[in-house]
Design a protein around this motif. Structure first.
Motif, PDB file in Angstrom:
ATOM      1  N   SER A  12       0.839  -1.181   0.000  1.00  0.00           N
ATOM      2  CA  SER A  12       0.000   0.000   0.000  1.00  0.00           C
ATOM      3  C   SER A  12       0.875   1.232   0.000  1.00  0.00           C
ATOM      4  O   SER A  12       2.059   1.168   0.304  1.00  0.00           O
ATOM      5  CB  SER A  12      -0.926   0.016   1.219  1.00  0.00           C
ATOM      6  OG  SER A  12      -0.165   0.059   2.393  1.00  0.00           O
ATOM      7  N   ALA A  14       0.575   5.879   0.327  1.00  0.00           N
ATOM      8  CA  ALA A  14      -0.294   6.965   0.740  1.00  0.00           C
ATOM      9  C   ALA A  14      -0.472   8.029  -0.319  1.00  0.00           C
ATOM     10  O   ALA A  14      -1.382   8.830  -0.239  1.00  0.00           O
ATOM     11  CB  ALA A  14       0.266   7.606   2.016  1.00  0.00           C
ATOM     12  N   SER A  15       0.391   8.078  -1.335  1.00  0.00           N
ATOM     13  CA  SER A  15       0.253   9.092  -2.371  1.00  0.00           C
ATOM     14  C   SER A  15      -0.794   8.681  -3.383  1.00  0.00           C
ATOM     15  O   SER A  15      -1.114   7.497  -3.514  1.00  0.00           O
ATOM     16  CB  SER A  15       1.597   9.309  -3.061  1.00  0.00           C
ATOM     17  OG  SER A  15       2.059   8.105  -3.629  1.00  0.00           O
ATOM     18  N   PRO A  16      -1.378   9.639  -4.149  1.00  0.00           N
ATOM     19  CA  PRO A  16      -2.411   9.291  -5.124  1.00  0.00           C
ATOM     20  C   PRO A  16      -1.903   8.276  -6.134  1.00  0.00           C
ATOM     21  O   PRO A  16      -0.801   8.415  -6.657  1.00  0.00           O
ATOM     22  CB  PRO A  16      -2.728  10.631  -5.787  1.00  0.00           C
ATOM     23  CG  PRO A  16      -2.368  11.645  -4.770  1.00  0.00           C
ATOM     24  CD  PRO A  16      -1.161  11.090  -4.067  1.00  0.00           C
ATOM     25  N   PRO A  17      -2.687   7.232  -6.441  1.00  0.00           N
ATOM     26  CA  PRO A  17      -2.270   6.215  -7.388  1.00  0.00           C
ATOM     27  C   PRO A  17      -2.044   6.794  -8.778  1.00  0.00           C
ATOM     28  O   PRO A  17      -2.582   7.824  -9.137  1.00  0.00           O
ATOM     29  CB  PRO A  17      -3.433   5.222  -7.387  1.00  0.00           C
ATOM     30  CG  PRO A  17      -4.127   5.465  -6.108  1.00  0.00           C
ATOM     31  CD  PRO A  17      -3.949   6.917  -5.819  1.00  0.00           C
ATOM     32  N   ASP A  39      -4.604   0.316  -8.446  1.00  0.00           N
ATOM     33  CA  ASP A  39      -3.997   1.476  -7.791  1.00  0.00           C
ATOM     34  C   ASP A  39      -4.960   2.118  -6.794  1.00  0.00           C
ATOM     35  O   ASP A  39      -4.567   2.510  -5.687  1.00  0.00           O
ATOM     36  CB  ASP A  39      -3.587   2.512  -8.836  1.00  0.00           C
ATOM     37  CG  ASP A  39      -2.384   2.078  -9.667  1.00  0.00           C
ATOM     38  OD1 ASP A  39      -1.684   1.137  -9.246  1.00  0.00           O
ATOM     39  OD2 ASP A  39      -2.159   2.664 -10.744  1.00  0.00           O
ATOM     40  N   ARG A  42      -5.172  -0.043  -3.661  1.00  0.00           N
ATOM     41  CA  ARG A  42      -3.983   0.084  -2.814  1.00  0.00           C
ATOM     42  C   ARG A  42      -3.984   1.421  -2.081  1.00  0.00           C
ATOM     43  O   ARG A  42      -3.638   1.493  -0.897  1.00  0.00           O
ATOM     44  CB  ARG A  42      -2.721  -0.058  -3.660  1.00  0.00           C
ATOM     45  CG  ARG A  42      -2.471  -1.488  -4.131  1.00  0.00           C
ATOM     46  CD  ARG A  42      -1.280  -1.544  -5.058  1.00  0.00           C
ATOM     47  NE  ARG A  42      -0.944  -2.925  -5.394  1.00  0.00           N
ATOM     48  CZ  ARG A  42      -0.058  -3.266  -6.317  1.00  0.00           C
ATOM     49  NH1 ARG A  42       0.580  -2.334  -7.009  1.00  0.00           N
ATOM     50  NH2 ARG A  42       0.192  -4.538  -6.568  1.00  0.00           N
ATOM     51  N   TRP A  43      -4.358   2.470  -2.795  1.00  0.00           N
ATOM     52  CA  TRP A  43      -4.423   3.781  -2.153  1.00  0.00           C
ATOM     53  C   TRP A  43      -5.447   3.773  -1.029  1.00  0.00           C
ATOM     54  O   TRP A  43      -5.213   4.295   0.059  1.00  0.00           O
ATOM     55  CB  TRP A  43      -4.779   4.846  -3.188  1.00  0.00           C
ATOM     56  CG  TRP A  43      -4.915   6.210  -2.587  1.00  0.00           C
ATOM     57  CD1 TRP A  43      -3.919   7.115  -2.349  1.00  0.00           C
ATOM     58  CD2 TRP A  43      -6.131   6.824  -2.121  1.00  0.00           C
ATOM     59  NE1 TRP A  43      -4.443   8.250  -1.771  1.00  0.00           N
ATOM     60  CE2 TRP A  43      -5.784   8.103  -1.624  1.00  0.00           C
ATOM     61  CE3 TRP A  43      -7.466   6.419  -2.100  1.00  0.00           C
ATOM     62  CZ2 TRP A  43      -6.746   8.975  -1.098  1.00  0.00           C
ATOM     63  CZ3 TRP A  43      -8.405   7.276  -1.565  1.00  0.00           C
ATOM     64  CH2 TRP A  43      -8.049   8.548  -1.077  1.00  0.00           C
ATOM     65  N   ARG A  44      -6.614   3.170  -1.293  1.00  0.00           N
ATOM     66  CA  ARG A  44      -7.646   3.109  -0.258  1.00  0.00           C
ATOM     67  C   ARG A  44      -7.165   2.342   0.967  1.00  0.00           C
ATOM     68  O   ARG A  44      -7.479   2.708   2.100  1.00  0.00           O
ATOM     69  CB  ARG A  44      -8.914   2.453  -0.823  1.00  0.00           C
ATOM     70  CG  ARG A  44      -9.695   3.336  -1.774  1.00  0.00           C
ATOM     71  CD  ARG A  44     -10.982   2.654  -2.178  1.00  0.00           C
ATOM     72  NE  ARG A  44     -11.778   3.501  -3.054  1.00  0.00           N
ATOM     73  CZ  ARG A  44     -12.999   3.182  -3.478  1.00  0.00           C
ATOM     74  NH1 ARG A  44     -13.554   2.034  -3.110  1.00  0.00           N
ATOM     75  NH2 ARG A  44     -13.670   3.993  -4.269  1.00  0.00           N
ATOM     76  N   GLU A  47      -5.002   4.708   2.912  1.00  0.00           N
ATOM     77  CA  GLU A  47      -5.805   5.785   3.486  1.00  0.00           C
ATOM     78  C   GLU A  47      -6.679   5.263   4.612  1.00  0.00           C
ATOM     79  O   GLU A  47      -6.870   5.931   5.636  1.00  0.00           O
ATOM     80  CB  GLU A  47      -6.658   6.422   2.386  1.00  0.00           C
ATOM     81  CG  GLU A  47      -7.372   7.695   2.794  1.00  0.00           C
ATOM     82  CD  GLU A  47      -6.435   8.870   3.013  1.00  0.00           C
ATOM     83  OE1 GLU A  47      -6.939   9.989   3.217  1.00  0.00           O
ATOM     84  OE2 GLU A  47      -5.201   8.690   2.994  1.00  0.00           O
TER      85      GLU A  47
END
Length: 233
Positions: A12, A14-17, A39, A42-44, A47
């Motif tokens: 995962s 933390a930056s925008p996919p 993506d 993974r971002w979710r 977050e």
């Protein structure tokens, strides 16, 4: 109510996919390819972990005070619950505790219920439950109404949020249970998301399966989807 995170395996971040900035949330992620879906998932996940950690870091007294405000706003939105089924949830991992709201529903002649996970990939079912009635352990040991309690179709569903955006799209625990449940209901119940104001984020990058809440209630106020936004699956 928390449910297992089964949205995606793997790492995962933390930056925008990649390419997510090209998605228009107003279109619910229509046209998103497989890589973008991965993506987004993974971002979710990252977050979700961040937001749950921040929620758990809140002092207990602060969470309790915020829950009281949330309950007051929820009562105003629900109106008179007499003769209606209102599903809430059992508080989990720092979620607002709405058990006093269920007591209020009973006192007004309504019927409270709790959601029950029946299996991975399956919609939730709802069993009647009033404070003081028997409970048993469900997924992640979260209490659920005991076997034999009546299964009902709620008029109002109150869903906890891990995060939410201005379109009232809900970031949950990743199991997709609430989205499957709402998609399977016709007519759809009124759905109210509840959380803390600090759980608001710019966007959850909505995907085709995501269904917005009819309103999000926090200690700071009530948010509704923008005019013209589609609110049904």
């Amino acid at each position: 109510m928390g449910v297992p995170d089964d949205e995606t395996p793997g790492a995962s971040f933390a930056s925008p996919p990649c390419l997510m900035h090209e998605l228009d949330p107003a279109f619910g992620g229509i046209g998103v390819d497989a890589q973008q879906r991965t993506d987004v998932a993974r971002w979710r996940k990252a977050e979700r972990e961040r937001l749950i950690g921040a929620r758990l870091a809140m002092p207990v007294a602060e969470r309790q005070a915020f829950a009281e405000r949330i309950i007051g706003r929820a009562r105003d939105l629900i109106g008179n619950p007499a003769g209606r089924v209102v599903s809430a949830y059992w508080p989990f991992r720092g979620e607002p505790d709405l058990r006093p709201l269920m007591e209020w529903v009973v006192s007004c002649g309504g019927r409270p219920a709790l959601p029950v996970v029946t299996g991975k990939g399956q919609p939730l079912t709802f069993r009647l439950w009033s404070p003081g009635e028997p409970l048993e352990r469900g997924v992640w040991n979260i209490p659920i109404p005991a076997e034999g309690q009546a299964v009902v179709e709620p008029d109002i569903v109150i869903a906890p949020v891990v995060g939410f955006d201005p379109g009232c799209f809900r970031l949950g625990y990743g199991g997709g249970f609430f989205d499957r449940t709402l998609a399977a209901r016709d007519p759809r119940p009124r759905v109210l998301g509840v959380g803390y104001a600090r759980q608001g984020i710019a966007t959850i990058f909505p995907q085709p399966h995501d269904i917005p809440m009819d309103a999000i209630i926090t200690e700071a106020g009530v948010s509704e989807p923008p005019p013209g936004q589609k609110t049904e699956a």
